[in-house]
Motif scaffolding. Structure first.
Motif, PDB file in Angstrom:
ATOM      1  N   THR A   1      51.005  14.443  39.649  1.00  0.00           N
ATOM      2  CA  THR A   1      50.063  15.282  38.907  1.00  0.00           C
ATOM      3  C   THR A   1      48.941  15.772  39.806  1.00  0.00           C
ATOM      4  N   TRP A   2      48.385  14.866  40.621  1.00  0.00           N
ATOM      5  CA  TRP A   2      47.306  15.258  41.520  1.00  0.00           C
ATOM      6  C   TRP A   2      47.811  16.238  42.584  1.00  0.00           C
ATOM      7  N   ASN A   3      49.006  16.013  43.064  1.00  0.00           N
ATOM      8  CA  ASN A   3      49.584  16.956  44.029  1.00  0.00           C
ATOM      9  C   ASN A   3      49.769  18.338  43.420  1.00  0.00           C
ATOM     10  N   GLY A   4      50.276  18.373  42.174  1.00  0.00           N
ATOM     11  CA  GLY A   4      50.459  19.659  41.502  1.00  0.00           C
ATOM     12  C   GLY A   4      49.148  20.380  41.271  1.00  0.00           C
ATOM     13  N   MET A   5      48.102  19.651  40.908  1.00  0.00           N
ATOM     14  CA  MET A   5      46.796  20.269  40.687  1.00  0.00           C
ATOM     15  C   MET A   5      46.202  20.788  41.997  1.00  0.00           C
ATOM     16  N   PHE A   6      46.411  20.056  43.082  1.00  0.00           N
ATOM     17  CA  PHE A   6      45.878  20.518  44.375  1.00  0.00           C
ATOM     18  C   PHE A   6      46.601  21.777  44.844  1.00  0.00           C
ATOM     19  N   MET A   7      47.917  21.828  44.666  1.00  0.00           N
ATOM     20  CA  MET A   7      48.660  23.028  45.051  1.00  0.00           C
ATOM     21  C   MET A   7      48.264  24.219  44.180  1.00  0.00           C
ATOM     22  N   ALA A   8      48.024  23.986  42.884  1.00  0.00           N
ATOM     23  CA  ALA A   8      47.552  25.060  42.014  1.00  0.00           C
ATOM     24  C   ALA A   8      46.185  25.560  42.473  1.00  0.00           C
ATOM     25  N   PHE A   9      45.336  24.635  42.903  1.00  0.00           N
ATOM     26  CA  PHE A   9      44.019  25.004  43.429  1.00  0.00           C
ATOM     27  C   PHE A   9      44.150  25.879  44.664  1.00  0.00           C
ATOM     28  N   LEU A  10      45.095  25.551  45.541  1.00  0.00           N
ATOM     29  CA  LEU A  10      45.326  26.375  46.724  1.00  0.00           C
ATOM     30  C   LEU A  10      45.763  27.794  46.333  1.00  0.00           C
ATOM     31  N   GLY A  11      46.656  27.878  45.349  1.00  0.00           N
ATOM     32  CA  GLY A  11      47.120  29.195  44.909  1.00  0.00           C
ATOM     33  C   GLY A  11      46.010  30.036  44.321  1.00  0.00           C
ATOM     34  N   ILE A  12      45.099  29.417  43.591  1.00  0.00           N
ATOM     35  CA  ILE A  12      43.978  30.162  43.012  1.00  0.00           C
ATOM     36  C   ILE A  12      43.028  30.640  44.103  1.00  0.00           C
ATOM     37  N   LEU A  13      42.800  29.795  45.115  1.00  0.00           N
ATOM     38  CA  LEU A  13      41.910  30.187  46.208  1.00  0.00           C
ATOM     39  C   LEU A  13      42.447  31.378  46.995  1.00  0.00           C
ATOM     40  N   VAL A  14      43.776  31.504  47.074  1.00  0.00           N
ATOM     41  CA  VAL A  14      44.367  32.617  47.827  1.00  0.00           C
ATOM     42  C   VAL A  14      43.921  33.953  47.255  1.00  0.00           C
ATOM     43  N   VAL A  15      43.877  34.056  45.935  1.00  0.00           N
ATOM     44  CA  VAL A  15      43.488  35.322  45.299  1.00  0.00           C
ATOM     45  C   VAL A  15      42.071  35.705  45.697  1.00  0.00           C
ATOM     46  N   GLY A  16      41.148  34.755  45.588  1.00  0.00           N
ATOM     47  CA  GLY A  16      39.763  35.051  45.932  1.00  0.00           C
ATOM     48  C   GLY A  16      39.554  35.345  47.401  1.00  0.00           C
ATOM     49  N   SER A  17      40.223  34.590  48.288  1.00  0.00           N
ATOM     50  CA  SER A  17      40.050  34.806  49.731  1.00  0.00           C
ATOM     51  C   SER A  17      40.611  36.149  50.172  1.00  0.00           C
ATOM     52  N   ASN A  18      41.770  36.530  49.644  1.00  0.00           N
ATOM     53  CA  ASN A  18      42.330  37.839  49.992  1.00  0.00           C
ATOM     54  C   ASN A  18      41.463  38.980  49.480  1.00  0.00           C
ATOM     55  N   LEU A  19      40.885  38.805  48.302  1.00  0.00           N
ATOM     56  CA  LEU A  19      39.993  39.829  47.765  1.00  0.00           C
ATOM     57  C   LEU A  19      38.759  39.977  48.641  1.00  0.00           C
ATOM     58  N   LEU A  20      38.177  38.848  49.061  1.00  0.00           N
ATOM     59  CA  LEU A  20      37.004  38.891  49.929  1.00  0.00           C
ATOM     60  C   LEU A  20      37.327  39.531  51.267  1.00  0.00           C
ATOM     61  N   LEU A  21      38.483  39.186  51.836  1.00  0.00           N
ATOM     62  CA  LEU A  21      38.860  39.751  53.123  1.00  0.00           C
ATOM     63  C   LEU A  21      39.115  41.243  53.034  1.00  0.00           C
ATOM     64  N   SER A  22      39.707  41.698  51.945  1.00  0.00           N
ATOM     65  CA  SER A  22      39.940  43.138  51.776  1.00  0.00           C
ATOM     66  C   SER A  22      38.630  43.906  51.660  1.00  0.00           C
ATOM     67  N   VAL A  23      37.637  43.318  51.010  1.00  0.00           N
ATOM     68  CA  VAL A  23      36.317  43.953  50.908  1.00  0.00           C
ATOM     69  C   VAL A  23      35.676  44.065  52.290  1.00  0.00           C
ATOM     70  N   LEU A  24      35.770  43.010  53.086  1.00  0.00           N
ATOM     71  CA  LEU A  24      35.196  43.029  54.434  1.00  0.00           C
ATOM     72  C   LEU A  24      35.894  44.058  55.318  1.00  0.00           C
ATOM     73  N   VAL A  25      37.218  44.143  55.214  1.00  0.00           N
ATOM     74  CA  VAL A  25      37.961  45.114  56.019  1.00  0.00           C
ATOM     75  C   VAL A  25      37.572  46.540  55.637  1.00  0.00           C
ATOM     76  N   SER A  26      37.431  46.810  54.348  1.00  0.00           N
ATOM     77  CA  SER A  26      37.049  48.150  53.900  1.00  0.00           C
ATOM     78  C   SER A  26      35.625  48.495  54.325  1.00  0.00           C
ATOM     79  N   ARG A  27      34.759  47.507  54.326  1.00  0.00           N
ATOM     80  CA  ARG A  27      33.354  47.773  54.642  1.00  0.00           C
ATOM     81  C   ARG A  27      33.141  48.009  56.130  1.00  0.00           C
TER      82      ARG A  27
END
Length: 338
Positions: free
Chosen positions: A183-209
């Motif tokens: 259960t803890w492993n599954g929650m940690f992997m889900a956390f990683l997947g959620i972070l990917v969305v935010g990090s890619n969004l932030l990086l795309s903003v920096l690249v555009s700017r």
């Protein structure tokens, strides 16, 4: 996330057992059914441009963050042939219409011929000089494109290998070092997947700017990958701090996902037009490189995991450090052969 949702579920419905082991599989079946329906009813085949049209990418200027030029990589053999044709046409026009321009060209050619004879002892004429110059330029462009294509395929392969190795090794090493449950492993992997969305969004903003180029970002992302691999190598069998594991896993997973998108963008710009039109286009080659990377990642887990979790981490991420060195070599080589 599916493993966490089904952690307390153990029921039978119409002969199918739903629990924390079978639950993720049923979730994937549902997701792929929805994806298939959306693909069938809403996807439309785009029109493919025909002819000799191509996109010209701007050349390097003083405001660019990196001294990189994609002109030699963006234009395929067609542009090389076109430039040769224009040169030959201008030469023939000059011969048919002699004048001041022809006299100036002859004077320059005589000077080049004299300098070659004085410095190198070579006797030649303008035609041979021009042919040799064009051939040398075309060979250099071909070598540069080849190294850039190999670099892109290798980084795509290596990024997928790192993602697969990380996600496969977590359920093995976390129970050994920290006593984590599925259960803890599954929650940690889900956390990683959620972070990917935010990090890619932030990086795309920096690249555009800031207007960063693809190759500029690819080079800079090699630094956090090195750092993550060092963090995930345990120094002692019983003293692998959880902070190192969590920080290294987050950095490696986020950077590997971000790196994949920039490499795909760069690869689509430098691939040969002949390959881009056929079956072995950039999308197909990138998919096969990623699939092969996942396969090799699982093979490494199987090979290094025979002894202990400690040896698994040390051997796995030690090998990945060597892969990072190879990535830097290919990046350096492709830069020199542009």
């Amino acid at each position: 996330l599916s493993a966490a949702l089904f952690s307390e579920v153990d029921i039978d419905i119409f002969g199918f057992t739903f629990n924390r082991i079978t639950g993720p599989g049923f979730v994937m079946v549902l997701v792929w059914i929805v994806f298939g329906l959306l693909l069938v009813f809403f996807f439309k085949e785009p029109e493919i441009a025909r002819g000799s049209e191509y996109i010209r990418y701007p050349s390097n200027n003083n405001n660019q963050p990196e001294d990189e030029s994609l002109d030699s990589a963006n234009h395929s053999e067609e542009s090389d042939d076109a430039s040769v044709g224009r040169n030959e046409e201008s030469e023939s026009t000059a011969l048919l219409n002699p004048g001041d321009e022809t006299k100036n060209k002859n004077a320059v050619n005589d000077e080049i011929r004299i300098r070659l004879k004085e410095v190198h002892g070579i006797e030649t004429n303008y035609g041979s000089i021009n042919i040799l110059t064009r051939a040398s330029s075309m060979n250099k462009n071909h070598d540069g494109r080849l190294w850039q294509n190999l670099m892109c395929l290798w980084i795509l392969f290596f990024a997928k290998l790192q993602q697969e190795a990380l996600l496969t090794s977590l359920p093995i090493v976390t129970p050994y070092f920290y006593g984590w449950s599925p259960t803890w492993n599954g929650m940690f992997m889900a956390f990683l997947g959620i972070l990917v969305v935010g990090s890619n969004l932030l990086l795309s903003v920096l690249v555009s700017r800031y207007g960063w180029k693809d190759l500029y970002v690819i080079k800079r992302l090699q630094i956090p990958i090195f750092l993550a691999c060092f963090l995930l190598i345990p120094l002692h069998d019983v003293a692998f701090h959880i902070t190192h594991m969590i920080a290294g896993s987050i950095i490696l997973f986020l950077v590997a996902n971000a790196l994949e998108s920039f490499v795909m963008s760069y690869f689509s710009k430098i691939i040969s037009k002949k390959l881009a039109r056929g079956i072995f286009n950039s999308g197909f080659l990138a998919t096969e490189a990623g699939t092969f990377g996942r396969t090799v990642g699982n093979v490494l887990i199987t090979t290094f995991g025979n002894s202990s979790a400690f040896n698994l981490l040390r051997s796995l991420y030690g090998t990945e450090l060597l892969g990072c060195v190879l990535s830097l070599i290919l990046l350096y080589q492709s830069r020199n052969l542009k």
